[in-house]
Enzyme design. Structure first.
Site, PDB file in Angstrom:
ATOM      1  CB  THR A 109      -0.821   0.240   1.781  1.00  0.00           C
ATOM      2  OG1 THR A 109      -1.571   1.037   1.129  1.00  0.00           O
ATOM      3  CG2 THR A 109      -0.352   0.037   2.771  1.00  0.00           C
ATOM      4  CE  LYS A 159      -1.712  -0.262  -3.563  1.00  0.00           C
ATOM      5  NZ  LYS A 159      -3.800   0.224  -3.667  1.00  0.00           N
ATOM      6  CG  ASN A 202      -3.245  -4.354  -4.759  1.00  0.00           C
ATOM      7  OD1 ASN A 202      -2.560  -5.355  -6.034  1.00  0.00           O
ATOM      8  ND2 ASN A 202      -4.623  -5.074  -4.448  1.00  0.00           N
ATOM      9  CG  ASP A 246      -6.871  -1.871  -5.042  1.00  0.00           C
ATOM     10  OD1 ASP A 246      -6.295  -2.201  -4.652  1.00  0.00           O
ATOM     11  OD2 ASP A 246      -5.367  -0.724  -5.475  1.00  0.00           O
ATOM     12  CB  ALA A 303      -5.701  10.250 -12.896  1.00  0.00           C
ATOM     13  N   GLY A 304      -5.324   8.469  -9.842  1.00  0.00           N
ATOM     14  CA  GLY A 304      -4.079   8.164  -8.918  1.00  0.00           C
ATOM     15  C   GLY A 304      -4.612   7.117  -8.792  1.00  0.00           C
ATOM     16  N   GLY A 305      -4.071   5.806  -7.828  1.00  0.00           N
ATOM     17  CA  GLY A 305      -3.873   4.991  -8.050  1.00  0.00           C
ATOM     18  C   GLY A 305      -5.557   3.698  -8.114  1.00  0.00           C
ATOM     19  CB  ALA A 306      -8.334   3.708  -6.331  1.00  0.00           C
ATOM     20  N   GLY A 344     -18.334   1.066  -2.027  1.00  0.00           N
ATOM     21  CA  GLY A 344     -16.075   0.407  -2.261  1.00  0.00           C
ATOM     22  C   GLY A 344     -16.149  -0.861  -1.074  1.00  0.00           C
TER      23      GLY A 344
HETATM   24  P1  NDP Z   1      -4.091   8.810  -4.634  1.00  0.00           P
HETATM   25  O1  NDP Z   1      -3.623  10.146  -3.724  1.00  0.00           O
HETATM   26  O2  NDP Z   1      -2.661   7.969  -5.887  1.00  0.00           O
HETATM   27  O3  NDP Z   1      -5.387   9.621  -5.752  1.00  0.00           O
HETATM   28  C1  NDP Z   1      -5.924  10.264  -5.463  1.00  0.00           C
HETATM   29  C2  NDP Z   1      -7.215  10.922  -6.071  1.00  0.00           C
HETATM   30  O4  NDP Z   1      -7.975  11.711  -5.805  1.00  0.00           O
HETATM   31  C3  NDP Z   1      -6.258  11.779  -7.312  1.00  0.00           C
HETATM   32  O5  NDP Z   1      -6.607  11.651  -9.077  1.00  0.00           O
HETATM   33  C4  NDP Z   1      -6.515  13.437  -6.310  1.00  0.00           C
HETATM   34  O6  NDP Z   1      -6.557  14.059  -7.812  1.00  0.00           O
HETATM   35  C5  NDP Z   1      -7.970  12.942  -6.615  1.00  0.00           C
HETATM   36  N1  NDP Z   1      -8.573  13.891  -5.602  1.00  0.00           N
HETATM   37  C6  NDP Z   1      -7.948  14.112  -4.147  1.00  0.00           C
HETATM   38  N2  NDP Z   1      -8.926  15.353  -3.446  1.00  0.00           N
HETATM   39  C7  NDP Z   1      -9.601  15.441  -4.516  1.00  0.00           C
HETATM   40  C8  NDP Z   1     -10.446  16.933  -4.419  1.00  0.00           C
HETATM   41  N3  NDP Z   1     -10.611  17.734  -3.735  1.00  0.00           N
HETATM   42  N4  NDP Z   1     -11.546  16.961  -6.165  1.00  0.00           N
HETATM   43  C9  NDP Z   1     -10.822  16.092  -7.067  1.00  0.00           C
HETATM   44  N5  NDP Z   1     -10.260  15.158  -6.844  1.00  0.00           N
HETATM   45  C10 NDP Z   1      -9.273  15.137  -5.536  1.00  0.00           C
HETATM   46  O7  NDP Z   1      -5.004   7.513  -4.148  1.00  0.00           O
HETATM   47  P2  NDP Z   1      -6.127   5.824  -4.238  1.00  0.00           P
HETATM   48  O8  NDP Z   1      -6.298   6.041  -5.773  1.00  0.00           O
HETATM   49  O9  NDP Z   1      -4.949   4.900  -3.846  1.00  0.00           O
HETATM   50  O10 NDP Z   1      -6.761   5.844  -3.097  1.00  0.00           O
HETATM   51  C11 NDP Z   1      -8.174   6.684  -4.017  1.00  0.00           C
HETATM   52  C12 NDP Z   1      -9.411   5.929  -2.691  1.00  0.00           C
HETATM   53  O11 NDP Z   1      -9.439   4.553  -2.980  1.00  0.00           O
HETATM   54  C13 NDP Z   1      -8.861   6.539  -1.192  1.00  0.00           C
HETATM   55  O12 NDP Z   1      -9.924   6.741  -0.817  1.00  0.00           O
HETATM   56  C14 NDP Z   1      -8.451   5.112  -1.271  1.00  0.00           C
HETATM   57  O13 NDP Z   1      -8.988   4.377   0.007  1.00  0.00           O
HETATM   58  C15 NDP Z   1      -9.579   4.106  -1.880  1.00  0.00           C
HETATM   59  N6  NDP Z   1      -9.648   2.408  -2.463  1.00  0.00           N
HETATM   60  C16 NDP Z   1     -10.791   2.310  -2.463  1.00  0.00           C
HETATM   61  C17 NDP Z   1     -10.518   0.922  -2.502  1.00  0.00           C
HETATM   62  C18 NDP Z   1     -10.635  -0.632  -2.581  1.00  0.00           C
HETATM   63  O14 NDP Z   1     -11.290  -1.915  -2.128  1.00  0.00           O
HETATM   64  N7  NDP Z   1     -13.007  -0.169  -2.043  1.00  0.00           N
HETATM   65  C19 NDP Z   1      -9.029  -0.238  -2.782  1.00  0.00           C
HETATM   66  C20 NDP Z   1      -8.120   0.514  -2.914  1.00  0.00           C
HETATM   67  C21 NDP Z   1      -8.094   2.333  -2.861  1.00  0.00           C
HETATM   68  P3  NDP Z   1      -5.317  14.694  -8.789  1.00  0.00           P
HETATM   69  O15 NDP Z   1      -4.207  13.713  -8.809  1.00  0.00           O
HETATM   70  O16 NDP Z   1      -5.858  15.685  -9.373  1.00  0.00           O
HETATM   71  O17 NDP Z   1      -4.788  15.590  -7.169  1.00  0.00           O
END
Ligand code: NDP
Length: 284
Positions: A67, A71, A92, A107, A132-135, A249
């Site tokens: 995590t 990753k 992951n 994931d 566009a993050g990891g998830a 989720g």
């Molecule tokens: P990352 O940090 O890799 O990505 C976060 C994303 O959220 C980015 O695209 C970021 O945008 C966006 N973001 C954050 N704040 C804002 C905002 N205020 N307005 C708009 N966009 C925003 O995190 P992960 O992708 O790893 O995780 C994201 C979520 O997914 C978490 O809550 C995590 O707990 C959950 N998750 C759930 C899983 C499940 O099995 N249910 C598995 C994996 C994750 P920007 O690129 O512009 O910064």
């Protein structure tokens, strides 16, 4: 057969990792199936990942979850990757096959299975992903590999969004496009599945929701959230109020855990028990 006092070791490497709930459901599943496996939740700092992966080999661990913040960086320590892990560039979970480390990303697969269990198939569908993050990467790549017709990425940081779009367009058969995240952005017309894959709404910020125009959600859409510890996230509440079918989720979290369980043990996971254990853990 002679008796063995040696447990099979698996676990999770991360930082922060203390509040990661995966071990609770995996340990319950091992007990249920009578397997002598132990799941360790281990604090591994960014700079120590290489040593920790050497430890996986040295301790003959069966595998690990990765995590934040490991990753992507873990790829350099692995021998082989699944297709989804290769395309997303993120892993992951790792399986140790006699010292050869294989990386997978469960994931996105967990997301697809949680939808299938609600009778939803992404094949031929128009999917919109917020984030566009990891998830978001795992979900959108897996939807593309599963035959989604069109994938639209809406992200605040345009560079990150564009990168994900070009990845999908160059490495899968799906067609992807990027939409900039302006305040109150519309959900594109004819969207079949809208997925929140941002961290907005994550505990303790449960009073936040993504800044989109909720009136553009219709009752023919399926709306999903990656947030797992609040099945009634504000985001899903807004979608439900517009008649959309919603999927939280928790299913994704359980299903990725179930896939990991099967890959490590070769045994089908007790998915219902794992769901119940997490529900209890989150007081749901
Ligand atoms: P990352 O940090 O890799 O990505 C976060 C994303 O959220 C980015 O695209 C970021 O945008 C966006 N973001 C954050 N704040 C804002 C905002 N205020 N307005 C708009 N966009 C925003 O995190 P992960 O992708 O790893 O995780 C994201 C979520 O997914 C978490 O809550 C995590 O707990 C959950 N998750 C759930 C899983 C499940 O099995 N249910 C598995 C994996 C994750 P920007 O690129 O512009 O910064």
């Amino acid at each position: 057969m002679s008796k063995s006092y040696r447990s099979q070791l698996v676990g999770c490497f991360g930082n922060p990792v203390d509040e990661n709930p995966t071990g609770v459901m995996e340990e319950a599943a091992f007990r249920e199936k009578g397997l002598d496996f132990r799941y360790l939740t281990v604090l591994v700092r960014k700079e120590d990942l290489g040593k920790a992966m050497d430890g996986v080999r040295a301790f003959n661990m069966r595998g690990v979850n990765l995590t934040i913040p490991h990753k992507v960086r873990v790829l350099q320590y692995l021998d082989d990757l699944s297709e989804a892990a290769r395309i997303t560039g993120a892993v992951n979970m790792v399986v140790n096959n006699d010292g050869k480390l294989w990386g997978e990303n469960t994931d996105g697969k967990g997301f697809l299975i949680s939808l299938q269990k609600e009778g939803i198939d992404v094949s031929g569908k128009r999917v919109v992903v917020l984030g566009a993050g990891g998830a978001a990467r795992a979900i959108s790549v897996e939807c593309a590999l599963a035959g989604a017709e069109r994938i639209t990425i809406i992200n605040r940081n345009p560079q990150r969004g564009e990168e994900l779009v070009s990845l999908i367009n160059s490495k899968t058969k799906a067609s992807a496009q990027f939409l900039p995240w302006v305040d109150g952005v519309d959900v594109p017309e004819k969207t079949d599945i809208l997925a929140n894959a941002t961290s907005v709404g994550l505990f303790p910020n449960t009073d936040c929701k993504p800044d989109i125009c909720y009136d553009t959600i219709t009752d023919r859409m399926v709306v999903t959230d990656v947030i797992f510890n609040d099945p009634n996230s504000l985001f899903l509440g807004e979608a439900k109020a517009r008649g959309a079918k919603t999927v939280n989720g928790l299913g994704m979290l359980v299903e990725q855990g179930a896939l990991n369980f099967k890959l490590w043990t070769g045994v089908d996971a007790p998915v219902e028990l794992m769901t119940e254990v997490l529900r209890k853990e989150f007081n749901l």
